[in-house]
Design a protein around this motif. Structure first.
Motif, PDB file in Angstrom:
ATOM      1  N   ARG A   1      50.365  25.671  60.588  1.00 58.09           N
ATOM      2  CA  ARG A   1      51.775  24.881  60.051  1.00 58.09           C
ATOM      3  C   ARG A   1      49.827  23.752  59.362  1.00 58.09           C
ATOM      4  O   ARG A   1      50.887  24.041  58.316  1.00 58.09           O
ATOM      5  CB  ARG A   1      51.939  24.132  60.966  1.00 58.09           C
ATOM      6  N   ARG A   2      49.483  23.330  60.328  1.00 53.67           N
ATOM      7  CA  ARG A   2      48.283  22.321  59.782  1.00 53.67           C
ATOM      8  C   ARG A   2      47.961  22.593  58.227  1.00 53.67           C
ATOM      9  O   ARG A   2      47.216  22.524  56.953  1.00 53.67           O
ATOM     10  CB  ARG A   2      47.470  21.672  60.711  1.00 53.67           C
TER      11      ARG A   2
ATOM     12  N   VAL B   1      53.477  17.408  61.819  1.00 46.92           N
ATOM     13  CA  VAL B   1      52.611  18.217  62.756  1.00 46.92           C
ATOM     14  C   VAL B   1      52.225  18.383  64.121  1.00 46.92           C
ATOM     15  O   VAL B   1      51.769  17.456  64.554  1.00 46.92           O
ATOM     16  CB  VAL B   1      51.549  19.389  62.460  1.00 46.92           C
TER      17      VAL B   1
ATOM     18  N   LEU C   1      46.911  16.524  63.445  1.00 47.75           N
ATOM     19  CA  LEU C   1      48.036  16.840  64.260  1.00 47.75           C
ATOM     20  C   LEU C   1      48.275  16.453  65.472  1.00 47.75           C
ATOM     21  O   LEU C   1      47.292  15.795  66.350  1.00 47.75           O
ATOM     22  CB  LEU C   1      47.716  18.264  64.257  1.00 47.75           C
TER      23      LEU C   1
ATOM     24  N   ALA D   1      50.511  25.840  66.020  1.00 44.04           N
ATOM     25  CA  ALA D   1      50.183  23.786  64.709  1.00 44.04           C
ATOM     26  C   ALA D   1      49.094  24.227  64.112  1.00 44.04           C
ATOM     27  O   ALA D   1      49.401  23.026  63.280  1.00 44.04           O
ATOM     28  CB  ALA D   1      49.675  23.008  66.247  1.00 44.04           C
TER      29      ALA D   1
END
Length: 409
Positions: free
Chosen positions: A339-340, A69, A10, A336
């Protein structure tokens, strides 16, 4: 314990002042012991932005488009005072504004609630999410200061040869002018993001502007919302018993204050900047507000919605240990990482994000608070005020118990 694996990096955007100190500690004490962290690092601290003539900010934004991301630390938006303090070659633009211009997204900001903190607005029972358009307005404006009488004009020359000119003002002396713009593509992307987010989160959607005065600029936003609702979203909203409505921003402010919360409030760029801070402060603290920038292609950039906590940084630099709240910065990281994990199919990474958030919330529920929250607790609720290091240590201890159950110790 084997560290949680990541497959795709990310984008990590480091920042300035006190939040830069928190950033390093959060990584070292809360994330790296458990996650084999993969990031593409960009230093958005003001000195490095100056060294690269702000190219690092553009590079970070482009990397976010590429990797999908990003997590961002709070950064300084320079002014003349900051230019002198940091010996800058130029007054560089807001890094957030630059990133938003590249990603052309919508910033969704929502408060992090705690049961023992009463909102400053007594009637608010549910969180209010501010959806902030993230392009244009004064953040992409040009400005001009004049020192003599004259005429200022707004001129547009189209590729077709069309030439239009409007007189802005005839001045009798010194004056200051500002020209701002937006694009139809960005406005429409903002509109669809807001309606889709409302459907995804099952919340009513409000939009407010001032089209009675700004009949064309604000009027274009209203027309886009009204058309999208009528042509695309009304049936879906009716099916889910959700509501959309528009009202003038001054009326909206009074309605919001009288509401119970639990809706999305969509606003233009500057309006969203101001109102999200108001909502955050009324719910408890600017450090208790999440922010995620969502671009039309699905890229997401997570950050805290507050600034670099300059006053605390000056105290830290003088040898003190200020009581700085790291919650929003922690939640930027967890957002983050989650989401990753969702994009890459990594359930352990998703689970870790939830455990870290719970460790943070449970620590505060136990009364271990930073100073900004300590002054807000209900009378009779026992609490202990911690400095930023003590607070992060308490969160780290609780996280350790979640990551290493008793049976494994």
């Amino acid at each position: 314990m084997e560290k949680i694996k990541m497959t795709t990096p990310l984008v990590e955007m480091d920042g300035d002042e006190m939040t830069r100190i928190l950033w390093r500690t959060i990584k070292e004490d809360l994330i790296l012991p458990y996650v084999d962290l993969k990031t593409e690092y960009y230093d958005l601290g003001l000195p490095h932005r100056d060294e690269t003539r702000d190219q690092v900010t553009v590079d970070a934004a482009n990397a976010t488009e590429r990797l999908g991301v990003a997590v961002k630390c709070a950064t300084i938006t320079a002014n003349r005072q900051r230019q002198e303090e940091y010996h800058l070659s130029e007054i560089w633009p807001s890094p957030n504004g630059t990133i938003r211009a590249v990603l052309d997204g919508t910033a969704f900001r929502a408060p992090i609630l705690l049961p023992f903190l009463r909102p400053a607005v007594p009637g608010w029972e549910k969180p209010i999410t501010v959806a902030r358009h993230a392009y244009g307005d004064m953040y992409k404006a040009v400005e001009l200061v004049t020192n003599e009488p004259g005429i200022a004009k707004l001129n547009f020359k189209g590729q077709s040869g069309k030439d239009e000119t409007l007189v802005i003002a005839k001045t009798k002396g010194n004056a200051v002018f500002q020209g701002q713009h937006n694009t139809e593509t960005s406005i429409r992307a903002f509109v669809h993001s807001c309606f889709q987010y409302a459907l995804d989160t099952k919340q009513d959607l409000w939009f407010s502007a001032k089209d009675t005065i700004s009949k064309e600029y604000d009027g274009e936003f209203r027309r886009a919302f009204d058309e999208a609702f009528a042509n695309t979203y009304q049936a879906k909203f009716d099916e889910m018993n959700l509501h959309y409505f528009y009202t003038l921003i001054d009326d909206a402010v009074s309605r919001v204050m009288r509401s119970k919360g639990g809706f999305i409030w969509a606003l233009k760029n500057y309006d969203g900047d101001v109102m999200s801070d108001m909502v955050a402060a009324a719910f408890g603290s600017l450090a208790m507000m999440t922010s995620v920038l969502v671009s039309p292609d699905g890229s997401m950039e997570f950050e805290a919605s507050h600034g670099t906590v300059t006053r605390h940084f000056y105290r830290y630099r003088a040898g003190e240990k200020p009581s700085t709240n790291s919650t929003a910065t922690i939640f930027a990281w967890t957002g983050a990482l989650r989401r990753r994990g969702q994009l890459d199919g990594l359930p352990d990474l998703i689970s870790f994000a939830g455990k870290l958030e719970n460790a943070c919330l449970e620590t505060m529920k136990d009364g271990l608070l930073t100073g900004d929250l300590g002054v807000l607790v209900d009378e009779g609720h026992r609490c202990q005020i911690l400095n930023f290091e003590e607070s992060l240590e308490a969160i780290a201890k609780r996280l350790a118990t979640k990551m290493h159950p008793i049976s494994e110790r």
